[in-house]
Design a protein around this motif. Structure first.
Motif, PDB file in Angstrom:
ATOM      1  N   LEU A  11       0.691  -1.097   0.031  1.00 19.23           N
ATOM      2  CA  LEU A  11       0.007  -0.032  -0.074  1.00 19.23           C
ATOM      3  C   LEU A  11       0.902   1.367  -0.152  1.00 19.23           C
ATOM      4  CD1 LEU A  11      -2.532  -0.869   2.566  1.00 19.23           C
ATOM      5  CD2 LEU A  11      -2.862  -0.834   0.039  1.00 19.23           C
ATOM      6  N   ALA A  12       2.010   1.286   0.824  1.00 19.75           N
ATOM      7  CA  ALA A  12       2.602   2.555   0.899  1.00 19.75           C
ATOM      8  C   ALA A  12       3.324   2.721  -0.388  1.00 19.75           C
ATOM      9  CB  ALA A  12       4.135   2.143   1.707  1.00 19.75           C
ATOM     10  N   ARG A  13       3.661   1.650  -1.273  1.00 19.54           N
ATOM     11  CA  ARG A  13       4.201   2.341  -2.612  1.00 19.54           C
ATOM     12  C   ARG A  13       2.962   2.684  -3.453  1.00 19.54           C
ATOM     13  NH1 ARG A  13       4.045  -0.489  -7.138  1.00 19.54           N
ATOM     14  NH2 ARG A  13       3.707  -2.437  -6.437  1.00 19.54           N
ATOM     15  N   ILE A  14       1.875   1.928  -3.744  1.00 13.72           N
ATOM     16  CA  ILE A  14       0.730   2.294  -4.627  1.00 13.72           C
ATOM     17  C   ILE A  14       0.323   3.746  -4.183  1.00 13.72           C
ATOM     18  CG2 ILE A  14       0.559   0.075  -5.196  1.00 13.72           C
ATOM     19  CD1 ILE A  14      -2.074   0.255  -3.840  1.00 13.72           C
ATOM     20  N   LEU A  15       0.259   4.024  -2.930  1.00 13.55           N
ATOM     21  CA  LEU A  15      -0.305   5.358  -2.306  1.00 13.55           C
ATOM     22  C   LEU A  15       0.274   6.519  -2.346  1.00 13.55           C
ATOM     23  CD1 LEU A  15      -2.420   3.925   0.528  1.00 13.55           C
ATOM     24  CD2 LEU A  15      -3.082   4.187  -1.725  1.00 13.55           C
ATOM     25  N   THR A  16       1.662   6.182  -2.626  1.00 17.17           N
ATOM     26  CA  THR A  16       2.584   7.751  -2.674  1.00 17.17           C
ATOM     27  C   THR A  16       2.226   8.231  -4.109  1.00 17.17           C
ATOM     28  OG1 THR A  16       4.398   6.312  -1.587  1.00 17.17           O
ATOM     29  CG2 THR A  16       4.918   8.144  -3.064  1.00 17.17           C
ATOM     30  N   ASN A  17       2.268   9.567  -3.902  1.00 18.36           N
ATOM     31  CA  ASN A  17       1.770  10.242  -5.071  1.00 18.36           C
ATOM     32  C   ASN A  17       3.338  10.459  -5.913  1.00 18.36           C
ATOM     33  OD1 ASN A  17      -0.883  10.688  -4.715  1.00 18.36           O
ATOM     34  ND2 ASN A  17      -0.500  12.143  -3.154  1.00 18.36           N
ATOM     35  N   ASN A  18       3.905   9.569  -6.323  1.00 15.49           N
ATOM     36  CA  ASN A  18       5.132   9.694  -7.248  1.00 15.49           C
ATOM     37  C   ASN A  18       4.798  10.525  -8.481  1.00 15.49           C
ATOM     38  OD1 ASN A  18       6.720   8.123  -5.362  1.00 15.49           O
ATOM     39  ND2 ASN A  18       5.693   6.077  -6.471  1.00 15.49           N
ATOM     40  N   LYS A  19       5.990  11.070  -8.664  1.00 18.32           N
ATOM     41  CA  LYS A  19       5.836  11.899 -10.215  1.00 18.32           C
ATOM     42  C   LYS A  19       5.445  11.087 -11.104  1.00 18.32           C
ATOM     43  CE  LYS A  19       8.192  16.078  -8.643  1.00 18.32           C
ATOM     44  NZ  LYS A  19       9.407  16.969  -8.843  1.00 18.32           N
ATOM     45  N   PRO A  20       4.849  11.074 -12.338  1.00 18.16           N
ATOM     46  CA  PRO A  20       4.695  10.216 -13.534  1.00 18.16           C
ATOM     47  C   PRO A  20       6.012   9.881 -14.116  1.00 18.16           C
ATOM     48  CG  PRO A  20       3.300  12.375 -13.590  1.00 18.16           C
ATOM     49  CD  PRO A  20       4.047  12.478 -12.624  1.00 18.16           C
ATOM     50  N   LYS A  21       6.298   8.774 -14.565  1.00 21.79           N
ATOM     51  CA  LYS A  21       7.440   8.451 -15.143  1.00 21.79           C
ATOM     52  C   LYS A  21       7.718   9.422 -16.423  1.00 21.79           C
ATOM     53  CE  LYS A  21       9.368   5.241 -14.432  1.00 21.79           C
ATOM     54  NZ  LYS A  21      10.782   4.772 -13.634  1.00 21.79           N
ATOM     55  N   ASP A  22       8.919   9.560 -16.489  1.00 15.62           N
ATOM     56  CA  ASP A  22       9.322  10.572 -17.735  1.00 15.62           C
ATOM     57  C   ASP A  22       9.176   9.652 -19.058  1.00 15.62           C
ATOM     58  OD1 ASP A  22      10.425  12.174 -19.552  1.00 15.62           O
ATOM     59  OD2 ASP A  22      12.413  12.245 -18.656  1.00 15.62           O
ATOM     60  N   ILE A  23       8.463   9.781 -19.686  1.00 16.45           N
ATOM     61  CA  ILE A  23       7.724   8.824 -20.722  1.00 16.45           C
ATOM     62  C   ILE A  23       7.565   9.631 -22.152  1.00 16.45           C
ATOM     63  CG2 ILE A  23       5.358   8.775 -19.932  1.00 16.45           C
ATOM     64  CD1 ILE A  23       5.193   6.003 -21.298  1.00 16.45           C
ATOM     65  N   PHE A  24       8.079   9.389 -23.321  1.00 16.19           N
ATOM     66  CA  PHE A  24       7.808   9.578 -24.290  1.00 16.19           C
ATOM     67  C   PHE A  24       6.910   8.851 -25.274  1.00 16.19           C
ATOM     68  CE2 PHE A  24       8.899  10.734 -28.833  1.00 16.19           C
ATOM     69  CZ  PHE A  24       8.517  12.058 -28.964  1.00 16.19           C
ATOM     70  N   HIS A  25       5.519   9.018 -25.698  1.00 15.53           N
ATOM     71  CA  HIS A  25       4.911   7.914 -26.357  1.00 15.53           C
ATOM     72  C   HIS A  25       3.827   8.527 -27.053  1.00 15.53           C
ATOM     73  CE1 HIS A  25       2.507   4.319 -27.141  1.00 15.53           C
ATOM     74  NE2 HIS A  25       1.319   5.024 -26.711  1.00 15.53           N
TER      75      HIS A  25
END
Length: 647
Positions: free
Chosen positions: A135-149
C-alpha cells in the motif's frame, strides 16, 4: 467514404487474404490482401469512453485500470495484436495486479474525500488486503514516469516481402529509467463504411514486447495495404492510429498509457506519390561532414573523425558538460502559415501530437529537447517570421531557423554515454491555410533521422537524415606508452609521427585525441603489479576471451603483455577529473603487412589495449548478440516465460 465498397469487396472473387467481420470464425474470402476486422461492441464502448479520457490532450494519457472500460480497452489492444494469456502470462498477471492496485488507490481517495483520516483509511484498506499489496508504494503520489509515447507520421512505400504498396503507421515509446518490461502497440482503424459510428481495424496491428535493456525505447509498426484504403475510403476520410504502452520498471512501478493520432487518406496518398505536403527541406546543420552516413558527436575527444566535438577545459564539473549542437535550415511548404505553436501551446480541437521543438532520443530511453539555459529560449524563438514567396507561379511559405551551437543545448553529456543510431527529430506544429485556401487546419512538420526496419514485415522506411552517434573512449593522462625503441612515454607527450610498439609490430602514430571523461573510469590491476585506468568501453585484449570492453574485464582474465600474459586480480570503477587521450595507429610507409584488428593496439602501462581505430570497431557492440541464456540473466524470473514465448 465509398459506401457499399466493403460489401462489393466481400462479394468479389477471392485472390488472397480474408475479411474479418465480427466473429473471427466467420471468414469471408475477398480480393483484398489485408485483413479487416470490425471491432467488438465492448471495444467500441471502451473507445467511446477513452475519447472522454483523452479529451483534447495531444500527449500520452495515463490510464486508470480501476475503470473497467479502460481495462477492457487494453485487453482489446492485446487481442488485436495476438497477445494472449497463454503466450504472455506475466503480462496478464501484471495487468490484473495493476487493476487491484488502482482500485485500492481509488478507494483510498474516496475515503479521504468522505472525511476518513489517512491512517484510518490505510488501516481499513490493509484489513481487506488479502494479497498483501504494498500500500505504501501505490499510495505514494510519485511523479509520473518520464515517458515519451506518441504516434509518428504515416509512411508510404513498398513492402519488400510482398511487393505491395502499403501504408505504415508506427508508435514510439521512450522511457527514462531502468526498465524490466515494456509493451507497445500500433493499431490502424477507420470508420465502418455502412456505419461511421463504428470502427474497423485495418491491416496488421503491431505489438512489441521488450525486456530489460531493450525496454527503454520501443517501436511498434502496423502496415496496411494500399488496396484496402483505396477500396473503402475517399481522400477526406480520417484514419485513426491508436497505441497503448504498458511498462514495469526495476522497482516494480507500473504504467499504462494511451495515445491517438488522426490523418486523412489524402495525407497518406501524398506520401505514396512522394508529394509530401510538408514541403522541401534544406538542412544546413547538423550534417554529416565526413560523409560516412552518420553525424558523429565526440563527447570527450576531438580529431578528424568527429563531425561535432564537445570539448571542455579540464576539471569542468559533470553537470556543466553540456551537449551543444547547431541547428540551421529551412522548409518550404505550399501553405499559408497562420501561426507556429510554442512548446507550451497545443492546438485546440485537433489530434496533433507532440510539441514544436527539437528532440534527441537515445536507445535507452533518455531524451532531451532544445533549450537555451541562459535565456530559456526554445526552438520557436530562433525561427524567422514565416516568409511568403512565389515558386513556379504558386504561393509558398518558407519557415527558417538558425540556432547557434552555444545556444542549442540538449542536456548534459552524462545522459548520452556511448550510443549509436541516436534518433533526432525536428517537430513543428502550425495553423495553416492549406494550399492558401480559406479555413485553418492544424499542420505538422516532422524532420527525423529515423530509418528503422520493421521486425516482422520486412518494411524499410525511406532513409532521411543520418543518425547521430555519441561516442568517447580514451586512456587517463600519464598512461605510459611503449615506444618502438622500448622506452616509455606519457600518452599526452606522444606526437603524430612517433613510432610505438603494437601487437608484434612497430606502428606509426597517425593522429592523437584529447578530451575529458564524464563517467567513472575502470581501474584494472594485475598480478604482476601493472595497473591501467581506462574509459569503460575501451577495448582490452585478453588471451582467454578475445577483445572486451574495460568494464567487462573480470578477475582471473588473462591480459596480454610484452612478456606474455598476466592475470587480473582486481577491477574497480574510479572517478577521474583530468584529461584523457588516445592514439590512432597506421603501419609504417614501407610496410607491406596486412593489419588485423588486434594489430591496432598499444602497450599502455605494459598492457595491450586498443587505439582509436580499434575503439571505433568496438564502440557499439550489438546487444542482440547476447545468447538467450545471457538475456534471461538480465530479466526477473517471473518474466522468463513471456520472454521465451515472444522471441
Amino acid at each position: 467514404m465509398k459506401l457499399n465498397k466493403l460489401s462489393f469487396a466481400i462479394a468479389a472473387i477471392a485472390m488472397s487474404g480474408a475479411l474479418w467481420l465480427g466473429n473471427p470464425a466467420c471468414a469471408v474470402e475477398h480480393r483484398l490482401s489485408a485483413p479487416v476486422e470490425e471491432l467488438t461492441p465492448s471495444f467500441n464502448k471502451a473507445r467511446d469512453h477513452i475519447d472522454k479520457v483523452i479529451g483534447k490532450k495531444s500527449n500520452a494519457v495515463k490510464l486508470d485500470l480501476s475503470d473497467q472500460k479502460q481495462y477492457d480497452y487494453i485487453l482489446e489492444h492485446l487481442r488485436l495484436t495476438g497477445t494472449t494469456r497463454e503466450k504472455s502470462p506475466q503480462l496478464y498477471r501484471m495487468l490484473e495486479q495493476s487493476k487491484k492496485e488502482h482500485t485500492l488507490k481509488r478507494e483510498y481517495h474516496k475515503m479521504l474525500k468522505s472525511g476518513v483520516a489517512k491512517d484510518r483509511a490505510i488501516s481499513l484498506l490493509s484489513a481487506n488486503n488479502n494479497e498483501q499489496i504494498n500500500l505504501a508504494r501505490i499510495l505514494t503520489n510519485n511523479k509520473p514516469k518520464d515517458i515519451f509515447h506518441r504516434i509518428q507520421d504515416l509512411d508510404a512505400g513498398k513492402n519488400v516481402k510482398t511487393k505491395k504498396n502499403e501504408m505504415l503507421a508506427k508508435a514510439r515509446t521512450s522511457i527514462t529509467g531502468k526498465m524490466t518490461y515494456t509493451y507497445t502497440s500500433a493499431v490502424v482503424m477507420g470508420p465502418h463504411p455502412d456505419d461511421p459510428k463504428k470502427m474497423i481495424k485495418l491491416g496488421h496491428p503491431g505489438g512489441i514486447h521488450a525486456f530489460a535493456g531493450n525496454a527503454n525505447n520501443v517501436v511498434a509498426y502496423s502496415p496496411v495495404t494500399d488496396e484496402i484504403i483505396s477500396a473503402v475510403y475517399d481522400d477526406g476520410d480520417l484514419l485513426t492510429v491508436e497505441s497503448i504502452v504498458i511498462y514495469e520498471d526495476a522497482d516494480g512501478n507500473k504504467g499504462h498509457y494511451v495515445t491517438r493520432s488522426k490523418k486523412t487518406v489524402s495525407e497518406y496518398k501524398a506520401k505514396k506519390k512522394g508529394e509530401s505536403s510538408n514541403g522541401e527541406l534544406d538542412l544546413i546543420a547538423p550534417v554529416d561532414k565526413n560523409e560516412d552516413n552518420k553525424i558523429q558527436v565526440c563527447l570527450n575527444r576531438d580529431h578528424g573523425d568527429c563531425d561535432y566535438e564537445q570539448m571542455y577545459p579540464a576539471n569542468t564539473p559533470n553537470d556543466k558538460l553540456l551537449i551543444k549542437l547547431p541547428f540551421q535550415g529551412t522548409i518550404t511548404i505550399p501553405h499559408k502559415v497562420k501561426k507556429i505553436y510554442k512548446p507550451s501551446e497545443v492546438p485546440a480541437d485537433s489530434f496533433v501530437t507532440g510539441k514544436t521543438n527539437i528532440w534527441i532520443s537515445t536507445n535507452t530511453g533518455e531524451h532531451a529537447q532544445l533549450v537555451d539555459p541562459a535565456t530559456g529560449k526554445t526552438f520557436v524563438d530562433f525561427m524567422d517570421p514565416p516568409r511568403e514567396v512565389m515558386i513556379d507561379g504558386r504561393p509558398h511559405t518558407i519557415i527558417s531557423w538558425d540556432i547557434p551551437r552555444e545556444q542549442a543545448v540538449f542536456g548534459t553529456a552524462t545522459m548520452y554515454k556511448r550510443f549509436k543510431n541516436v534518433e533526432w527529430e525536428i517537430h513543428i506544429i502550425a495553423d495553416v491555410n492549406l494550399m492558401f485556401y480559406e479555413g485553418i487546419e492544424p499542420f505538422t512538420v516532422d524532420i527525423t533521422a529515423d530509418n528503422s526496419q520493421t521486425p516482422s514485415h520486412q518494411w524499410v522506411i525511406e532513409s532521411r537524415m543520418p543518425f547521430m552517434y555519441f561516442e568517447y573512449s580514451c586512456m587517463a593522462k600519464g598512461t605510459l606508452i611503449t615506444m618502438a625503441d622500448g622506452t616509455q612515454k606519457p600518452i599526452e607527450q606522444v606526437m603524430i609521427g612517433d613510432q610505438v610498439q603494437a601487437n608484434g609490430l612497430v606502428m606509426s602514430v597517425e593522429d592523437t585525441s584529447i578530451g575529458n571523461e564524464v563517467l567513472p573510469m575502470v581501474r584494472i590491476n594485475t598480478k604482476d603489479g601493472k595497473s591501467v585506468l581506462l574509459t569503460e568501453t575501451h577495448p582490452v585484449l585478453t588471451k582467454n576471451r578475445g577483445i572486451v570492453w574495460a568494464q567487462e574485464v573480470r578477475q582471473g582474465d588473462q591480459l596480454i603483455t610484452q612478456q606474455g600474459t598476466t592475470s587480473v586480480i582486481k577491477v574497480a570503477n574510479e572517478n577521474y577529473n583530468d584529461t584523457v587521450h588516445n592514439l590512432k595507429l597506421a603501419k609504417l610507409e614501407d610496410s607491406k603487412v596486412v593489419l588485423a584488428t588486434d594489430s591496432k593496439a598499444v602497450f599502455a602501462n605494459g598492457l595491450l589495449v586498443g587505439g582509436i581505430t580499434m575503439q571505433a570497431d568496438y564502440s557499439f557492440k550489438d546487444q542482440q548478440s547476447l545468447t538467450v541464456e545471457q538475456q534471461l540473466q538480465q530479466i526477473p524470473e517471473r518474466w522468463h516465460q513471456d520472454f521465451l514465448n515472444n522471441q
